[in-house]
Design an enzyme around this catalytic site. Structure first.
Site, PDB file in Angstrom:
ATOM      1  N   HIS A  44       0.698  -1.247  -0.185  1.00  0.00           N
ATOM      2  CA  HIS A  44      -0.018   0.068   0.007  1.00  0.00           C
ATOM      3  C   HIS A  44       0.831   1.237   0.162  1.00  0.00           C
ATOM      4  O   HIS A  44       0.354   2.063  -0.509  1.00  0.00           O
ATOM      5  CB  HIS A  44      -0.808   0.037   1.449  1.00  0.00           C
ATOM      6  CG  HIS A  44      -2.177  -0.906   1.188  1.00  0.00           C
ATOM      7  ND1 HIS A  44      -1.858  -2.211   1.646  1.00  0.00           N
ATOM      8  CD2 HIS A  44      -3.379  -0.874   0.672  1.00  0.00           C
ATOM      9  CE1 HIS A  44      -3.309  -2.680   1.400  1.00  0.00           C
ATOM     10  NE2 HIS A  44      -4.088  -1.820   0.971  1.00  0.00           N
TER      11      HIS A  44
ATOM     12  N   ASP B 280      -4.619  -6.618  -7.349  1.00  0.00           N
ATOM     13  CA  ASP B 280      -4.755  -5.760  -6.181  1.00  0.00           C
ATOM     14  C   ASP B 280      -5.019  -4.161  -6.649  1.00  0.00           C
ATOM     15  O   ASP B 280      -4.856  -3.861  -7.664  1.00  0.00           O
ATOM     16  CB  ASP B 280      -3.677  -5.951  -5.132  1.00  0.00           C
ATOM     17  CG  ASP B 280      -3.906  -5.749  -3.751  1.00  0.00           C
ATOM     18  OD1 ASP B 280      -4.961  -4.997  -3.635  1.00  0.00           O
ATOM     19  OD2 ASP B 280      -3.180  -6.076  -2.857  1.00  0.00           O
TER      20      ASP B 280
END
Length: 524
Positions: free
Chosen positions: A201, A274
């Site tokens: 992230h 993702d």
């Protein structure tokens, strides 16, 4: 799941390029009710699929209504092709529907029971509830192993176990439960996060694990799940030089997504990326370029959301540029029409196989109390009194409870705090007193209160809180010998707390977990 490719091909033949690319997009929206701005965004970009976050979920009635509004809007410009609505409903802190559906514990709390029936029933119950709400794609289970007892920032308690065999057994059972309930399950994060210490992230990550370890350990849960009919795989943004010498993230690697996933493992389900707004991609390649390269490599569905619950709804739109980059790449020949057709066909075929994906208009009246009872029983099994050398249990009335104010965290757990706070809830359940603090408790101001309390319970939620509060916890234990430390995480997080004479671990901070902790505190 038998896929109706011939029917999908007929639908595909009548689609424009924009509609085909739209079938490859899994976008996020910022609303709880459809509005004109959202309609315009969806229609102008021909968005075919939506990923929901906690910010979209208020309660059953609202969520079912929103999902119906999405279906009505999307089918109006796709010629009747439904939207595939997805969500990260794993359990524990990665739980997007926190009000209106059963909140289960994290994967590791279920995994520690070592009973695959528990994992199967968890998936089956989750799946039945999501189907009623109109959500047919759960981005779960996590099939990464929490290997070598290491807790990396991506996996931790989201994993079903420490070994690939445990994860294959329990994660595979959860996936079967979801799919038997009519929901598409998604194993993630292929080919496995393993021992990576970097959260994608926030940064680019390289996993230097040798190829034989990846093949003989990381791939075991994925291979087993594929053999048992897993519907989808989510790619990892980690770079694996042992599998991809060009050091591309798995999401962008043809060697991984084509050669390994399709050719070697024989997987014919959906491959979904993702989030391509994650910084491992966005800051290294740029999200639009990342989308193109992921599609080139073999991703069928591209998550191009503006982010999770912490996204700025009025900030820069990263989604439209991603979609425009895909269209331009096809026009220039950088992304082949064949590649687009292959993925759009596969996406449409899966939608057709799932059938009518409308929410049940009677979902609000469904009685899910038995589901809650099962989740509570699992939470009870996960809570353990590790030691009580101070003989402070059962907890006396008037105990003092200390914990940080519950807050939104960054990363996959963003915004998904499950309760208003441990201390207030536990104090209410045990007839005690609560003190919450932002970063650190003011121990000078609390000194007299702590010393005079019949007992003190000090809770922390994760490894970051443990490290930050270590000295505070030591001082409180010195101030009052009748102090219990509560680890709202896996037992590994509590191993360094040798100073705590009374220690409880719960794996989780769900409502059911806190209730189970309080019962343990009060037990004889």
């Amino acid at each position: 799941m038998k896929l109706p490719y011939e029917q999908a091909e007929k639908i595909l033949a009548g689609m424009t390029l924009e509609q085909k690319v739209g079938q490859m997009v899994m976008a996020s929206i910022e609303v709880t009710e459809m509005d004109e701005k959202t309609r315009r965004f969806l229609r102008q970009n021909h968005v075919g699929n939506i990923i929901l976050f906690g910010k979209n979920c208020v309660d059953r009635a609202q969520l079912a209504r929103l999902n119906q509004q999405i279906q009505d809007e999307v089918t109006s410009y796709t010629g009747g092709v439904q939207a595939l609505l997805s969500i990260d409903q794993e359990g524990g802190n990665v739980t997007r529907i926190r009000n209106g559906a059963t909140v289960f514990g994290c994967a590791m709390s279920v995994g520690q029971t070592m009973d695959p029936e528990n994992a199967y029933l968890t998936g089956h119950i989750m799946g039945n509830e999501m189907r009623e709400l109109g959500i047919y794609f759960d981005l779960a289970p996590v099939l990464d192993s929490c290997s070598h007892e290491a807790v990396n920032p991506v996996v931790g308690r989201r994993s079903y176990g420490k070994t690939p065999e445990e994860v294959a057994l329990m994660g595979g059972a959860m996936a079967r439960g979801l799919q038997d309930a009519g929901i598409l399950a998604c194993g993630k994060h292929f080919p496995g996060s393993g021992d990576c210490k970097v959260d994608t992230h926030f940064a680019f990550a390289v996993e230097m694990t040798p190829e034989n370890v990846i093949r003989e350990q990381y791939l075991i849960p994925f291979r087993k799940a594929i053999e048992n009919g897993l519907g989808a795989l989510m790619t990892s943004h980690i770079c694996y030089p042992a599998l991809e010498p060009d050091r591309l993230p798995a999401t962008m690697s043809k060697r991984i997504l084509r050669d390994l996933v399709r050719d070697e493992l024989g997987f014919d389900g959906l491959v979904i990326s993702d989030g391509l707004q994650m910084l491992a991609i966005a800051e290294t390649y740029g999200a639009p370029n990342g989308c193109v390269r992921a599609a080139q490599a073999g991703c069928d569905l591209l998550i191009v959301g503006n982010g999770g619950d912490n996204a700025d709804p009025d900030g820069a739109d990263v989604q439209t540029p991603c979609i425009q980059a895909m269209l331009k790449a096809v026009e220039t020949g950088e992304l082949s029409m064949e590649r687009v057709n292959e993925s759009a066909r596969r996406v449409i075929a899966h939608k057709l196989a799932l059938g009518d994906m409308q929410p049940n208009p009677d979902v609000v009246s469904r009685d899910w109390r038995a589901h809650e009872a099962f989740a509570a029983a699992l939470a009870e099994m996960a809570v353990k009194v590790e030691r009580d050398d101070a003989h402070m249990l059962p907890l006396p009335k008037g105990a003092l409870f200390l914990s940080r104010i519950s807050r939104a965290r960054l990363g996959v757990e963003e915004g998904d705090h499950l309760v208003a706070g441990f201390a207030p809830m536990a104090a209410r359940l045990t007839d005690g007193e609560a003190v919450e603090f932002a970063d650190h408790p003011d121990l000078d101001a609390l000194k007299e209160k702590i010393e005079k309390a019949p007992a003190v319970v000090f809770a922390f939620a994760n490894s970051m809180e443990r490290d930050a509060l270590m000295e505070d916890m030591k001082k409180v234990c010195e101030m009052n010998a009748k102090t219990c430390i509560v680890c709202l995480d896996i037992p590994l997080m509590a191993e360094e707390l040798t100073f705590a004479q009374t220690l409880i671990t719960s794996h989780d901070q769900t409502v059911h977990a806190i209730r189970a902790i309080c019962r343990s505190l009060q037990a004889l």
